[in-house]
Design an enzyme around this catalytic site. Structure first.
Site, PDB file in Angstrom:
ATOM      1  N   SER A   1      29.700  36.924  52.106  1.00  0.00           N
ATOM      2  CA  SER A   1      30.217  36.504  50.792  1.00  0.00           C
ATOM      3  C   SER A   1      29.409  35.332  50.269  1.00  0.00           C
ATOM      4  O   SER A   1      29.402  34.246  50.861  1.00  0.00           O
ATOM      5  CB  SER A   1      31.683  36.088  50.910  1.00  0.00           C
ATOM      6  OG  SER A   1      32.042  35.354  49.756  1.00  0.00           O
TER       7      SER A   1
ATOM      8  N   HIS B   1      28.597  40.560  49.389  1.00  0.00           N
ATOM      9  CA  HIS B   1      29.976  40.491  48.875  1.00  0.00           C
ATOM     10  C   HIS B   1      30.036  39.462  47.746  1.00  0.00           C
ATOM     11  O   HIS B   1      29.664  38.299  47.928  1.00  0.00           O
ATOM     12  CB  HIS B   1      30.920  40.101  50.016  1.00  0.00           C
ATOM     13  CG  HIS B   1      32.362  40.146  49.670  1.00  0.00           C
ATOM     14  ND1 HIS B   1      33.110  41.306  49.713  1.00  0.00           N
ATOM     15  CD2 HIS B   1      33.224  39.170  49.278  1.00  0.00           C
ATOM     16  CE1 HIS B   1      34.361  41.038  49.372  1.00  0.00           C
ATOM     17  NE2 HIS B   1      34.456  39.751  49.096  1.00  0.00           N
TER      18      HIS B   1
ATOM     19  N   ASP C   1      32.469  37.689  45.007  1.00  0.00           N
ATOM     20  CA  ASP C   1      33.857  37.391  44.661  1.00  0.00           C
ATOM     21  C   ASP C   1      33.967  36.920  43.219  1.00  0.00           C
ATOM     22  O   ASP C   1      33.454  35.861  42.871  1.00  0.00           O
ATOM     23  CB  ASP C   1      34.387  36.280  45.577  1.00  0.00           C
ATOM     24  CG  ASP C   1      34.544  36.730  47.015  1.00  0.00           C
ATOM     25  OD1 ASP C   1      35.312  37.675  47.247  1.00  0.00           O
ATOM     26  OD2 ASP C   1      33.882  36.147  47.895  1.00  0.00           O
TER      27      ASP C   1
ATOM     28  N   MET D   1      36.463  35.671  40.289  1.00  0.00           N
ATOM     29  CA  MET D   1      37.801  35.089  40.121  1.00  0.00           C
ATOM     30  C   MET D   1      38.002  34.629  38.684  1.00  0.00           C
ATOM     31  O   MET D   1      37.102  34.031  38.102  1.00  0.00           O
ATOM     32  CB  MET D   1      37.966  33.888  41.049  1.00  0.00           C
ATOM     33  CG  MET D   1      37.689  34.203  42.499  1.00  0.00           C
ATOM     34  SD  MET D   1      37.800  32.730  43.502  1.00  0.00           S
ATOM     35  CE  MET D   1      37.343  33.389  45.107  1.00  0.00           C
TER      36      MET D   1
ATOM     37  N   HIS E   1      34.172  42.183  44.656  1.00  0.00           N
ATOM     38  CA  HIS E   1      35.611  41.993  44.889  1.00  0.00           C
ATOM     39  C   HIS E   1      36.207  41.307  43.663  1.00  0.00           C
ATOM     40  O   HIS E   1      35.977  40.114  43.445  1.00  0.00           O
ATOM     41  CB  HIS E   1      35.769  41.137  46.165  1.00  0.00           C
ATOM     42  CG  HIS E   1      37.168  40.755  46.495  1.00  0.00           C
ATOM     43  ND1 HIS E   1      37.476  39.788  47.430  1.00  0.00           N
ATOM     44  CD2 HIS E   1      38.370  41.214  46.039  1.00  0.00           C
ATOM     45  CE1 HIS E   1      38.783  39.669  47.534  1.00  0.00           C
ATOM     46  NE2 HIS E   1      39.349  40.513  46.694  1.00  0.00           N
TER      47      HIS E   1
ATOM     48  N   MET F   1      38.943  39.629  41.741  1.00  0.00           N
ATOM     49  CA  MET F   1      40.235  38.928  41.787  1.00  0.00           C
ATOM     50  C   MET F   1      40.575  38.535  40.361  1.00  0.00           C
ATOM     51  O   MET F   1      40.572  37.360  39.999  1.00  0.00           O
ATOM     52  CB  MET F   1      40.129  37.715  42.718  1.00  0.00           C
ATOM     53  CG  MET F   1      40.126  38.109  44.182  1.00  0.00           C
ATOM     54  SD  MET F   1      39.503  36.813  45.255  1.00  0.00           S
ATOM     55  CE  MET F   1      37.764  37.208  45.207  1.00  0.00           C
TER      56      MET F   1
ATOM     57  N   MET G   1      42.977  41.734  52.928  1.00  0.00           N
ATOM     58  CA  MET G   1      42.760  40.295  52.749  1.00  0.00           C
ATOM     59  C   MET G   1      43.400  39.556  53.926  1.00  0.00           C
ATOM     60  O   MET G   1      44.608  39.656  54.140  1.00  0.00           O
ATOM     61  CB  MET G   1      43.380  39.798  51.431  1.00  0.00           C
ATOM     62  CG  MET G   1      42.610  40.164  50.177  1.00  0.00           C
ATOM     63  SD  MET G   1      40.860  39.712  50.201  1.00  0.00           S
ATOM     64  CE  MET G   1      40.920  37.922  50.358  1.00  0.00           C
TER      65      MET G   1
ATOM     66  N   ASP H   1      38.472  40.644  54.933  1.00  0.00           N
ATOM     67  CA  ASP H   1      37.893  39.537  54.169  1.00  0.00           C
ATOM     68  C   ASP H   1      38.751  38.284  54.273  1.00  0.00           C
ATOM     69  O   ASP H   1      39.897  38.281  53.836  1.00  0.00           O
ATOM     70  CB  ASP H   1      37.775  39.984  52.699  1.00  0.00           C
ATOM     71  CG  ASP H   1      37.148  38.937  51.799  1.00  0.00           C
ATOM     72  OD1 ASP H   1      36.629  37.934  52.306  1.00  0.00           O
ATOM     73  OD2 ASP H   1      37.183  39.152  50.566  1.00  0.00           O
TER      74      ASP H   1
HETATM   75  O1  LIG Z   1      37.649  36.881  48.631  1.00  0.00           O
HETATM   76  C1  LIG Z   1      37.471  35.853  49.245  1.00  0.00           C
HETATM   77  C2  LIG Z   1      38.304  34.638  48.989  1.00  0.00           C
HETATM   78  O2  LIG Z   1      39.189  34.916  47.990  1.00  0.00           O
HETATM   79  C3  LIG Z   1      36.442  35.855  50.310  1.00  0.00           C
HETATM   80  O3  LIG Z   1      35.455  36.826  50.100  1.00  0.00           O
HETATM   81  C4  LIG Z   1      35.886  34.550  50.804  1.00  0.00           C
HETATM   82  O4  LIG Z   1      34.806  34.116  50.054  1.00  0.00           O
HETATM   83  C5  LIG Z   1      35.466  34.684  52.242  1.00  0.00           C
HETATM   84  O5  LIG Z   1      35.066  33.452  52.716  1.00  0.00           O
HETATM   85  P1  LIG Z   1      35.341  32.979  54.217  1.00  0.00           P
HETATM   86  O6  LIG Z   1      36.833  33.000  54.427  1.00  0.00           O
HETATM   87  O7  LIG Z   1      34.625  33.962  55.095  1.00  0.00           O
HETATM   88  O8  LIG Z   1      34.769  31.608  54.259  1.00  0.00           O
HETATM   89 FE   LIG Z   2      36.225  38.514  48.807  1.00  0.00          FE
END
Ligand SMILES: O=C(CO)[C@@H](O)[C@H](O)COP(=O)(O)O
Ligand SMILES: [Fe+2]
Length: 220
Positions: free
Chosen positions: A8, A33, A35, A37, A66, A68, A137, A176
């Protein structure tokens, strides 16, 4: 089932994104990955289309996006145009989950569904036959660097059992949140085959971390 690492980039160095992406690509990470948001579905705001579009030229690896965001159906086409290869949506964020998954498929990319830690597996059960991947998650979405929620292992096992029961053995299970070298074996043993890791990959030497992850994963 083939194991896949999806670092990520939420934990990457944003002023050196190209360098970090090339490091994980060259070390063998299959997916990137990403993310996204929106500040509504989750409290924070990360990055969106312009960033995805510009990093598309850094790598030919699979972009595992991903979302969100509330009502992701509004933006599927745009994310595909920017270079998404797999789009994951939250069951909690869609008014019409089937239409959202269909939209992703119509755009020619892979579709995945995910659920928050407090959401039961039965909430996604009706959609299992429609997706290429289920994302579990293992932290509350919104931030990188959180602690792994151990109950997630049971959820992975439940989903794995449901997929087998329905003859959907080709559907990937991604996990994740809070994954590191120490708990990696437990998530693989529970049945996850696509591993997201942010902070554990991007601390110190990202390339070396990817290689350590992949070494363990290759035995599954
Ligand atoms: O979707 C998410 C957080 O919302 C993840 O993808 C995090 O970015 C993963 O990070 P780590 O927990 O591995 O540091
Ligand atoms: Fe994620």
């Amino acid at each position: 089932m083939m194991t896949i690492l999806s670092p990520s980039i939420l934990s990457a160095d944003f002023k050196n994104l190209e360098k970090d992406i090339k490091a994980i690509d060259e070390a063998g990470a299959e997916y990137i990955h990403i993310d996204v948001m929106d500040g509504r579905f989750v409290p924070s705001i990360s990055y969106g289309m312009p960033v995805i579009k510009s990093i598309r030229s850094c790598t030919s690896r699979v972009f595992d996006v991903h979302l969100m965001i509330e009502e992701p159906i509004r933006y599927i086409e745009e994310f595909v145009k920017c270079g998404a290869d797999i789009i994951t949506v939250h069951v909690e964020a869609c008014e019409d989950v089937v239409a959202t998954i269909e939209k992703i498929r119509e755009c020619g990319v892979k579709a995945a569904i995910t659920l928050n830690p407090e959401t039961p597996v039965k909430a996604i059960e009706p959609y299992l036959s429609l997706v290429d991947m289920v994302l579990v998650m293992s932290v509350h979405p919104g931030f990188g660097g959180q602690k792994f929620i151990p109950e997630s292992l049971e959820k992975v096992k439940q989903i794995k059992a449901k997929l087998i029961e329905k003859g959907l053995d080709n559907v990937d299970i991604e996990i994740d949140g809070g994954i590191n070298i120490e708990n990696l074996v437990s998530v693989l043993e529970a049945g996850a085959n696509v591993i997201v890791a942010g902070s554990a990959v991007f601390k110190n030497d990202a390339g070396a971390n990817v290689k350590r992850f992949k070494e363990i994963m290759s035995t599954y």
